[in-house]
Write a protein that holds these residues in place. Structure first.
Motif, PDB file in Angstrom:
ATOM      1  N   LEU A  81       0.872  -1.185   0.039  1.00  0.00           N
ATOM      2  CA  LEU A  81      -0.021  -0.266   0.145  1.00  0.00           C
ATOM      3  C   LEU A  81       0.871   1.319  -0.014  1.00  0.00           C
ATOM      4  O   LEU A  81       0.249   2.381  -0.132  1.00  0.00           O
ATOM      5  N   ALA A  82       2.181   1.186   0.177  1.00  0.00           N
ATOM      6  CA  ALA A  82       2.912   2.260   0.382  1.00  0.00           C
ATOM      7  C   ALA A  82       3.135   2.654  -1.160  1.00  0.00           C
ATOM      8  O   ALA A  82       3.335   1.844  -1.870  1.00  0.00           O
ATOM      9  N   GLY A  83       3.348   3.962  -1.272  1.00  0.00           N
ATOM     10  CA  GLY A  83       3.541   4.617  -2.780  1.00  0.00           C
ATOM     11  C   GLY A  83       5.115   4.613  -3.033  1.00  0.00           C
ATOM     12  O   GLY A  83       5.989   4.280  -2.096  1.00  0.00           O
ATOM     13  N   ALA A  84       5.533   5.384  -4.046  1.00  0.00           N
ATOM     14  CA  ALA A  84       6.743   5.512  -4.397  1.00  0.00           C
ATOM     15  C   ALA A  84       7.288   6.946  -3.700  1.00  0.00           C
ATOM     16  O   ALA A  84       8.396   7.143  -3.736  1.00  0.00           O
ATOM     17  N   VAL A  85       6.592   7.501  -3.048  1.00  0.00           N
ATOM     18  CA  VAL A  85       7.356   8.808  -2.250  1.00  0.00           C
ATOM     19  C   VAL A  85       7.268   8.355  -0.632  1.00  0.00           C
ATOM     20  O   VAL A  85       6.444   7.472  -0.188  1.00  0.00           O
ATOM     21  N   GLY A  86       7.875   9.330  -0.015  1.00  0.00           N
ATOM     22  CA  GLY A  86       8.034   9.120   1.356  1.00  0.00           C
ATOM     23  C   GLY A  86       7.002   9.712   2.193  1.00  0.00           C
ATOM     24  O   GLY A  86       6.670   9.479   3.285  1.00  0.00           O
ATOM     25  N   ARG A  87       6.464  10.770   1.598  1.00  0.00           N
ATOM     26  CA  ARG A  87       5.440  11.566   2.227  1.00  0.00           C
ATOM     27  C   ARG A  87       4.572  12.266   1.247  1.00  0.00           C
ATOM     28  O   ARG A  87       4.804  12.597   0.274  1.00  0.00           O
ATOM     29  N   ARG A  88       3.355  12.587   1.723  1.00  0.00           N
ATOM     30  CA  ARG A  88       2.508  13.406   0.840  1.00  0.00           C
ATOM     31  C   ARG A  88       1.542  13.825   2.210  1.00  0.00           C
ATOM     32  O   ARG A  88       1.287  13.663   2.809  1.00  0.00           O
ATOM     33  N   ALA A  89       0.820  15.095   1.331  1.00  0.00           N
ATOM     34  CA  ALA A  89       0.027  16.089   2.037  1.00  0.00           C
ATOM     35  C   ALA A  89      -1.390  15.965   1.254  1.00  0.00           C
ATOM     36  O   ALA A  89      -1.259  16.133   0.029  1.00  0.00           O
ATOM     37  N   THR A  90      -2.566  15.499   1.869  1.00  0.00           N
ATOM     38  CA  THR A  90      -3.757  15.310   0.980  1.00  0.00           C
ATOM     39  C   THR A  90      -4.597  16.513   1.691  1.00  0.00           C
ATOM     40  O   THR A  90      -4.820  16.672   3.053  1.00  0.00           O
TER      41      THR A  90
END
Length: 411
Positions: free
Chosen positions: A244-253
């Motif tokens: 379920l983890a994406g290719a980025v380490g962090r994101r803001a939604t």
């Protein structure tokens, strides 16, 4: 709340007293008389449980909308539950993952079932485990009340004793409150975050809900962290593991409102992006969303709007052009003043300001005291007058006050 009385609520007598309670006056002043009238027709324990539910349902509408009037709650369960809009956002990620692989989700510590319900509505099979007997009964009642018993189930038990290996994915929501209030140290979660992450890692994929203030150094390598805000307020964060983890380490939604038709916007790191330039104030001010700041993505917002920072340590972006972005509130800067109560008061009078909004970042000024010193009570001045926004900040050691006009979203 008495668990036996609660278990009677979904039955015929319970539904009848719930309906009566929903139509009664539930205000503090009328509650005793309302309870007395209902006890003339129904058992006292059932009346107490129904009145508790009726009052909680009113509060729950802010999180669950119309569903709240069919759901069941405990006070702590409602406080800690994921709001429906956020749960639906997260459920879509689970659904996309499971569509390709199949299988079910084990939810460790399902609370009143908000996330379990959101996933079931998208066709995800799931099993919730909850240690507290009353909370487990509430979650089960919610699954049944919303017609999702064919996809989701709830049982009482200790989630730390479960074996996640037989599930396609795991979701966990460790407790972050005690009798003394909120818990900020992930090691003091119940169970501790390290224990939950170890359990979740035994499944092919996982997600752990955490407090939005989680320190970055508490996030393990290889885990994606997502911070989520609704209507400008950061509500929570989630750690995504494995498949379920994406290719980025962090994101803001960023979710602009609880309206289910309001789209979510997601910002992720831009590879190779340097820190924003430091520059003088431009015509516009951008206030990055709290989720953007928590995810350390202010530089990405600055790049979007072609701006920089007036002070390298304060997350206010300034630019020369108005650029629509869902990741920051925008203002047109009308004046920049060295901060002085006397000067600011004179300027507000000159502009005939009657409604004042004060925002601050990087300023030690007490906003409530400043409002009084400027001649503004908590309510707008009589007679109306112009509206104004004052933004308090600093550049280096110099405090400044910006007089600004908020731009409508999309302008």
């Amino acid at each position: 709340m008495d668990i036996e009385a609660f278990r009677a609520l979904p039955g015929p007598a319970g539904r009848a007293v719930l309906a009566a309670a929903a139509e009664a006056d539930l205000s503090e002043n009328a509650l005793l008389s309302t309870a007395a009238r209902l006890r003339e027709r129904y058992p006292a324990e059932l009346v107490a449980a129904a009145l508790t539910q009726a009052r909680l349902r009113v509060r729950a509408r802010a999180k669950f909308g119309p569903d709240a009037d069919r759901m069941y709650f405990t006070p702590d369960g409602l406080e800690q539950a994921t709001r429906a809009r956020v749960a639906a956002h997260r459920a879509r990620r689970f659904a996309a993952y499971l569509d390709a692989r199949g299988g079910a989700v084990l939810e460790m510590g399902c609370g009143i079932g908000a996330d379990l319900i959101a996933r079931a509505r998208l066709g995800c099979r799931g099993e919730g485990v909850e240690r507290d007997a009353l909370t487990a009964a509430v979650a089960k009642a919610n699954v049944e009340a919303l017609g999702l018993a064919g996809l989701a189930s709830v049982r009482e038990g200790d989630a730390t004793l479960e074996d996640p290996a037989g599930y396609a994915a795991v979701f966990a929501d460790p407790g972050r409150r005690t009798g003394r209030g909120r818990v900020f140290d992930p090691r003091a979660y119940e169970p501790p975050l390290g224990t939950v992450l170890d359990l979740a890692a035994r499944a092919p994929a996982g997600c752990v809900k955490v407090a939005p203030g989680i320190p970055h150094d508490a996030i393990p390598n290889g885990v994606e962290a997502e911070w989520i805000s609704v209507g400008g307020d950061v509500k929570e964060a989630a750690l995504w593991l494995g498949g379920l983890a994406g290719a980025v380490g962090r994101r803001a939604t960023v979710i602009r409102s609880d309206d289910p038709d309001s789209p979510a916007a997601t910002l992720t790191p831009e590879p190779g992006l340097d820190a924003p330039d430091v520059r003088p104030w431009g015509r516009y001010l951008y206030e990055p969303d709290g989720a953007v700041i928590r995810a350390r993505l202010v530089a990405e917002v600055a790049a979007q709007v072609g701006g920089g920072l007036a002070d390298p340590r304060i997350a206010y972006v300034t630019a020369d052009a108005a650029v629509a972005t869902p990741f920051a509130a925008a203002y047109e800067i009308e004046d920049v003043l060295p901060f002085s109560v006397k000067r600011l008061r004179a300027e507000l009078r000159r502009r005939d300001v009657g409604v004042l909004t004060i925002k601050k970042r990087g300023s030690a000024v007490d906003v409530d005291r400043l409002r009084r010193d400027l001649g503004f009570a908590s309510r707008p001045r009589r007679g109306g007058g112009a509206e104004a926004t004052v933004v308090l900040t600093r550049v280096g050691r110099a405090p400044v006050a910006l007089l600004a006009r908020p731009l409508p979203a999309g302008e």
